[in-house]
Design a protein around this motif. Structure first.
Motif, PDB file in Angstrom:
ATOM      1  N   MET A  23       0.841  -1.179   0.000  1.00 28.57           N
ATOM      2  CA  MET A  23       0.000   0.000   0.000  1.00 28.57           C
ATOM      3  C   MET A  23       0.887   1.244   0.000  1.00 28.57           C
ATOM      4  SD  MET A  23      -2.841   1.110   2.768  1.00 28.57           S
ATOM      5  CE  MET A  23      -4.390   0.796   1.993  1.00 28.57           C
ATOM      6  N   GLU A  24       0.597   2.157  -0.927  1.00 27.89           N
ATOM      7  CA  GLU A  24       1.386   3.378  -1.034  1.00 27.89           C
ATOM      8  C   GLU A  24       0.952   4.404  -0.005  1.00 27.89           C
ATOM      9  OE1 GLU A  24       1.743   5.052  -4.914  1.00 27.89           O
ATOM     10  OE2 GLU A  24       1.598   3.088  -5.858  1.00 27.89           O
ATOM     11  N   GLU A  25       1.925   5.176   0.466  1.00 22.72           N
ATOM     12  CA  GLU A  25       1.628   6.247   1.408  1.00 22.72           C
ATOM     13  C   GLU A  25       1.002   7.417   0.654  1.00 22.72           C
ATOM     14  OE1 GLU A  25       3.728   7.276   4.594  1.00 22.72           O
ATOM     15  OE2 GLU A  25       4.605   5.332   4.967  1.00 22.72           O
ATOM     16  N   PRO A  26       0.033   8.105   1.259  1.00 18.05           N
ATOM     17  CA  PRO A  26      -0.562   9.268   0.588  1.00 18.05           C
ATOM     18  C   PRO A  26       0.462  10.380   0.420  1.00 18.05           C
ATOM     19  CG  PRO A  26      -1.427   9.024   2.809  1.00 18.05           C
ATOM     20  CD  PRO A  26      -0.543   7.841   2.546  1.00 18.05           C
ATOM     21  N   VAL A  27       0.369  11.078  -0.677  1.00 17.09           N
ATOM     22  CA  VAL A  27       1.265  12.190  -0.959  1.00 17.09           C
ATOM     23  C   VAL A  27       0.547  13.484  -0.592  1.00 17.09           C
ATOM     24  CG1 VAL A  27       2.555  13.384  -2.770  1.00 17.09           C
ATOM     25  CG2 VAL A  27       2.316  10.884  -2.845  1.00 17.09           C
TER      26      VAL A  27
END
Length: 74
Positions: A1-5
């Motif tokens: 899961m990618e971290e929010p930018v």
């Protein structure tokens, strides 16, 4: 899961965008009185969309004494 930018334009928009309606129409968001933002918060009167998000963010900034975050932003 990618971290929010984080959206880096939020603070810039708070400093540069003008209020499009109401008593403070034409005034920069950053210059809105804290009492107005408190009223909007207390009455669930923040508009929908990006403008509402910017006003809510500005409310939190002013409420917590973080106005320094907006200095030197053009």
């Amino acid at each position: 899961m990618e971290e929010p930018v984080p959206d880096k334009t939020i603070l810039t928009d708070i400093v540069n965008m003008t209020m499009p309606y109401g008593r403070y129409a034409g005034q920069k968001l950053v210059r809105l009185p804290e009492r107005y933002l408190v009223w909007m918060h207390s009455n669930n009167a923040f508009p929908k969309g990006r403008l509402g998000m910017l006003l809510q963010t500005l409310y939190e900034i002013k409420l917590n004494g973080l106005e320094f975050l907006l200095h030197d932003i053009n």
